[in-house]
Design a protein around this motif. Structure first.
Motif, PDB file in Angstrom:
ATOM      1  N   GLU A  49       0.835  -1.137   0.063  1.00 44.14           N
ATOM      2  CA  GLU A  49      -0.017  -0.031   0.143  1.00 44.14           C
ATOM      3  C   GLU A  49       0.843   1.305   0.004  1.00 44.14           C
ATOM      4  O   GLU A  49       0.413   2.429  -0.401  1.00 44.14           O
ATOM      5  N   ASP A  50       2.231   1.223   0.316  1.00 39.80           N
ATOM      6  CA  ASP A  50       2.939   2.280   0.551  1.00 39.80           C
ATOM      7  C   ASP A  50       3.738   2.552  -0.932  1.00 39.80           C
ATOM      8  O   ASP A  50       4.698   3.612  -1.083  1.00 39.80           O
ATOM      9  N   HIS A  51       3.356   1.555  -1.816  1.00 34.50           N
ATOM     10  CA  HIS A  51       4.097   1.619  -3.028  1.00 34.50           C
ATOM     11  C   HIS A  51       3.061   2.753  -4.061  1.00 34.50           C
ATOM     12  O   HIS A  51       2.073   2.677  -3.977  1.00 34.50           O
ATOM     13  N   THR A  52       4.272   3.481  -4.720  1.00 29.43           N
ATOM     14  CA  THR A  52       3.488   4.533  -5.732  1.00 29.43           C
ATOM     15  C   THR A  52       2.475   3.974  -6.610  1.00 29.43           C
ATOM     16  O   THR A  52       1.696   4.664  -7.091  1.00 29.43           O
ATOM     17  N   ASP A  53       2.694   2.753  -7.222  1.00 29.45           N
ATOM     18  CA  ASP A  53       1.807   2.079  -7.910  1.00 29.45           C
ATOM     19  C   ASP A  53       0.774   1.006  -7.457  1.00 29.45           C
ATOM     20  O   ASP A  53      -0.152   0.455  -8.225  1.00 29.45           O
ATOM     21  N   PHE A  54       0.447   1.379  -6.117  1.00 25.36           N
ATOM     22  CA  PHE A  54      -0.648   0.581  -5.443  1.00 25.36           C
ATOM     23  C   PHE A  54      -1.924   1.014  -6.063  1.00 25.36           C
ATOM     24  O   PHE A  54      -1.980   2.220  -6.393  1.00 25.36           O
ATOM     25  N   ILE A  55      -2.714   0.177  -6.464  1.00 30.57           N
ATOM     26  CA  ILE A  55      -4.003   0.328  -7.201  1.00 30.57           C
ATOM     27  C   ILE A  55      -5.126   0.411  -6.048  1.00 30.57           C
ATOM     28  O   ILE A  55      -5.495  -0.542  -5.416  1.00 30.57           O
ATOM     29  N   HIS A  56      -5.633   1.607  -5.519  1.00 30.86           N
ATOM     30  CA  HIS A  56      -6.762   1.760  -4.745  1.00 30.86           C
ATOM     31  C   HIS A  56      -8.086   1.772  -5.268  1.00 30.86           C
ATOM     32  O   HIS A  56      -8.321   2.096  -6.275  1.00 30.86           O
ATOM     33  N   LEU A  57      -9.061   1.118  -4.434  1.00 28.75           N
ATOM     34  CA  LEU A  57     -10.420   0.736  -4.896  1.00 28.75           C
ATOM     35  C   LEU A  57     -11.138   1.168  -3.507  1.00 28.75           C
ATOM     36  O   LEU A  57     -11.033   0.611  -2.683  1.00 28.75           O
ATOM     37  N   THR A  58     -11.937   2.244  -3.862  1.00 24.69           N
ATOM     38  CA  THR A  58     -12.802   2.591  -2.598  1.00 24.69           C
ATOM     39  C   THR A  58     -14.053   1.727  -2.569  1.00 24.69           C
ATOM     40  O   THR A  58     -14.539   1.054  -3.356  1.00 24.69           O
ATOM     41  N   VAL A  59     -14.606   1.933  -1.225  1.00 23.39           N
ATOM     42  CA  VAL A  59     -15.645   1.025  -0.903  1.00 23.39           C
ATOM     43  C   VAL A  59     -16.933   1.649  -1.655  1.00 23.39           C
ATOM     44  O   VAL A  59     -17.825   0.798  -2.345  1.00 23.39           O
ATOM     45  N   GLU A  60     -16.876   3.098  -2.034  1.00 19.31           N
ATOM     46  CA  GLU A  60     -17.858   3.605  -2.722  1.00 19.31           C
ATOM     47  C   GLU A  60     -18.049   3.036  -4.307  1.00 19.31           C
ATOM     48  O   GLU A  60     -18.785   2.605  -4.924  1.00 19.31           O
ATOM     49  N   ASP A  61     -16.567   3.156  -4.820  1.00 15.73           N
ATOM     50  CA  ASP A  61     -16.484   2.632  -6.256  1.00 15.73           C
ATOM     51  C   ASP A  61     -16.914   1.294  -6.398  1.00 15.73           C
ATOM     52  O   ASP A  61     -17.558   0.998  -7.409  1.00 15.73           O
ATOM     53  N   VAL A  62     -16.631   0.267  -5.485  1.00 20.57           N
ATOM     54  CA  VAL A  62     -16.828  -1.090  -5.715  1.00 20.57           C
ATOM     55  C   VAL A  62     -18.428  -1.250  -5.503  1.00 20.57           C
ATOM     56  O   VAL A  62     -18.986  -2.033  -6.276  1.00 20.57           O
ATOM     57  N   GLY A  63     -18.933  -0.455  -4.569  1.00 24.58           N
ATOM     58  CA  GLY A  63     -20.397  -0.621  -4.675  1.00 24.58           C
ATOM     59  C   GLY A  63     -21.037  -0.196  -5.742  1.00 24.58           C
ATOM     60  O   GLY A  63     -22.203  -0.734  -6.327  1.00 24.58           O
ATOM     61  N   THR A  64     -20.649   1.054  -6.454  1.00 25.73           N
ATOM     62  CA  THR A  64     -21.417   1.593  -7.343  1.00 25.73           C
ATOM     63  C   THR A  64     -21.329   0.496  -8.781  1.00 25.73           C
ATOM     64  O   THR A  64     -22.088   0.377  -9.594  1.00 25.73           O
ATOM     65  N   ALA A  65     -20.031  -0.266  -8.756  1.00 20.35           N
ATOM     66  CA  ALA A  65     -19.727  -0.901  -9.981  1.00 20.35           C
ATOM     67  C   ALA A  65     -20.540  -2.213  -9.747  1.00 20.35           C
ATOM     68  O   ALA A  65     -21.038  -2.703 -10.838  1.00 20.35           O
ATOM     69  N   CYS A  66     -20.594  -2.714  -8.452  1.00 16.95           N
ATOM     70  CA  CYS A  66     -21.734  -3.857  -8.131  1.00 16.95           C
ATOM     71  C   CYS A  66     -22.923  -3.597  -8.709  1.00 16.95           C
ATOM     72  O   CYS A  66     -23.703  -4.684  -9.288  1.00 16.95           O
ATOM     73  N   PHE A  67     -23.642  -2.391  -8.385  1.00 17.48           N
ATOM     74  CA  PHE A  67     -24.874  -1.907  -8.627  1.00 17.48           C
ATOM     75  C   PHE A  67     -24.989  -1.854 -10.085  1.00 17.48           C
ATOM     76  O   PHE A  67     -25.967  -2.058 -10.804  1.00 17.48           O
ATOM     77  N   GLY A  68     -24.137  -1.540 -10.837  1.00 18.88           N
ATOM     78  CA  GLY A  68     -24.122  -1.161 -12.113  1.00 18.88           C
ATOM     79  C   GLY A  68     -23.943  -2.650 -13.257  1.00 18.88           C
ATOM     80  O   GLY A  68     -24.121  -2.446 -14.117  1.00 18.88           O
ATOM     81  N   LEU A  69     -23.574  -3.732 -12.620  1.00 19.93           N
ATOM     82  CA  LEU A  69     -23.422  -4.878 -13.200  1.00 19.93           C
ATOM     83  C   LEU A  69     -24.901  -5.312 -14.128  1.00 19.93           C
ATOM     84  O   LEU A  69     -25.709  -5.304 -13.735  1.00 19.93           O
ATOM     85  N   ALA A  70     -24.731  -5.417 -15.232  1.00 24.04           N
ATOM     86  CA  ALA A  70     -25.944  -6.131 -16.207  1.00 24.04           C
ATOM     87  C   ALA A  70     -26.317  -7.343 -15.607  1.00 24.04           C
ATOM     88  O   ALA A  70     -25.872  -8.156 -15.117  1.00 24.04           O
ATOM     89  N   ARG A  71     -27.787  -7.088 -15.737  1.00 26.44           N
ATOM     90  CA  ARG A  71     -28.462  -8.351 -15.210  1.00 26.44           C
ATOM     91  C   ARG A  71     -28.730  -9.448 -16.129  1.00 26.44           C
ATOM     92  O   ARG A  71     -28.541  -8.914 -17.511  1.00 26.44           O
ATOM     93  N   GLU A  72     -29.074 -10.571 -16.051  1.00 27.69           N
ATOM     94  CA  GLU A  72     -29.538 -11.593 -16.696  1.00 27.69           C
ATOM     95  C   GLU A  72     -28.384 -11.799 -17.891  1.00 27.69           C
ATOM     96  O   GLU A  72     -28.812 -12.012 -19.128  1.00 27.69           O
ATOM     97  N   LYS A  73     -27.343 -11.904 -17.440  1.00 24.13           N
ATOM     98  CA  LYS A  73     -26.180 -12.402 -18.343  1.00 24.13           C
ATOM     99  C   LYS A  73     -25.753 -13.627 -18.051  1.00 24.13           C
ATOM    100  O   LYS A  73     -26.315 -14.563 -17.072  1.00 24.13           O
ATOM    101  N   ALA A  74     -24.822 -14.260 -18.750  1.00 26.05           N
ATOM    102  CA  ALA A  74     -24.402 -15.848 -18.749  1.00 26.05           C
ATOM    103  C   ALA A  74     -23.641 -15.993 -17.326  1.00 26.05           C
ATOM    104  O   ALA A  74     -23.020 -15.234 -16.885  1.00 26.05           O
ATOM    105  N   MET A  75     -23.880 -17.308 -16.792  1.00 26.54           N
ATOM    106  CA  MET A  75     -23.203 -17.434 -15.638  1.00 26.54           C
ATOM    107  C   MET A  75     -21.547 -17.799 -15.853  1.00 26.54           C
ATOM    108  O   MET A  75     -21.272 -18.355 -16.814  1.00 26.54           O
ATOM    109  N   SER A  76     -20.926 -17.652 -14.586  1.00 22.02           N
ATOM    110  CA  SER A  76     -19.445 -18.177 -14.803  1.00 22.02           C
ATOM    111  C   SER A  76     -19.322 -19.617 -14.732  1.00 22.02           C
ATOM    112  O   SER A  76     -20.327 -20.309 -14.387  1.00 22.02           O
ATOM    113  N   PRO A  77     -18.154 -20.002 -14.916  1.00 21.96           N
ATOM    114  CA  PRO A  77     -17.988 -21.544 -14.901  1.00 21.96           C
ATOM    115  C   PRO A  77     -18.161 -22.062 -13.464  1.00 21.96           C
ATOM    116  O   PRO A  77     -18.620 -23.241 -13.361  1.00 21.96           O
TER     117      PRO A  77
END
Length: 298
Positions: A49-77
């Protein structure tokens, strides 16, 4: 993708086509070259986390991305669907179990994209279920022609989509101005209307439409390493994750079992990272073509 339906992957001819569209290591000529571990290229095996290239994902962004997932799509393996992650995007009371679960999931996402998880998890995450899309109407006496679509794990789709959104402007700047597949809003409309306007303004010009057969699967993955090395830092920091995900050959589910071939080269058509990785691989070829055209035509 434009398609006329889906063919059953239990049909032998469909299986033969899907196998032919997935070259194995060494099938594309040259030496058999695997993608390296990040450490072999003097890159960190994972980002602290102290590395300059650490990729941060905020709780808000993850929640928004989950809510925006398309519905009724194919299932994973593993049978999971996007709807299983949608509740993470609902409004949760502070201090509730649901809010704590979302925070834990965001922490897991940071571990995932910064390569803090064990290697076996990335092998599992890279697996996909093959869907055979019908390319054109079936002609009498001819076999159906299909194209492969790889439906990956839902967490992988989610976090790869987030990475593409985060780095889209950087990809657009690095790969532009002649590509419109990544990081360009309304790209299809801009391409179509731009070409139409150019032809109306320059009626003596000719327009060529070229297609690369099975393009996403037909390049050596190891070539991505020097492509990333030449890219700006915002793009280059994705390399450890890409190596962890695409380094090993990925198992492919087909029908009721596993296919007898791997996703070993190129990038899976269906993964959100597919277009950026393909365009990154293609950039030197496009740059060469433009230089040649400018040399010949000014």
């Amino acid at each position: 993708l434009n398609s006329l339906g889906v063919m059953a992957t239990t049909e032998l001819d469909v299986q033969h086509q899907l196998r032919a569209k997935h070259p194995q290591r060494g099938d594309l000529g040259g030496e058999i070259t695997s993608m390296p571990t990040p450490g072999e290229y003097d890159l960190p095996c994972s980002y602290g986390e102290d590395h300059t290239d650490f990729i941060h994902l905020t709780v808000e962004d993850v929640g928004t991305a989950c809510f925006g997932l398309a519905r009724e799509k194919a299932m994973s393996p593993n049978g999971a669907r996007n709807e299983h992650l949608t509740p993470f995007g609902f409004a949760h009371a502070a201090g509730s179990r649901e809010a704590a679960a979302l925070a834990d999931f965001a922490f897991f996402g940071e571990c995932y994209v910064n390569v803090h998880l064990p290697a076996w998890y990335y092998c599992l995450s890279a697996s996909a279920r093959l869907v055979a899309l019908l390319k054109e109407k079936i002609k009498a006496g001819c076999d159906a022609k299909v194209r492969p679509l790889a439906v990956g794990d839902v967490e992988r789709r989610l976090f790869c989509s987030m990475l593409v959104r985060m780095t889209g402007p950087d990809f657009a700047e690095w790969l532009g101005p002649y590509q419109v597949a990544v990081g360009v809003k309304a790209s299809a409309e801009k391409l179509a209307f731009g070409l139409r306007a150019a032809m109306e303004r320059l009626p003596t010009f000719a327009l060529w439409k070229l297609d690369l057969k099975n393009a996403f699967n037909e390049f050596v993955r190891a070539v991505l390493v020097p492509r990333f090395a030449a890219a700006p830092p915002a793009i280059r920091r994705l390399l450890p994750f890409v190596c962890a995900l695409l380094g090993p050959g990925a198992k492919l589910a087909m029908g009721e079992g596993w296919a007898d071939f791997l996703s070993a080269e190129g990038t899976q058509q269906g993964c959100p990272l597919g277009p950026p990785l393909f365009c990154l691989w293609f950039k030197p070829h496009l740059d060469w073509l433009l230089r040649e055209l400018q040399r010949l035509a000014g």
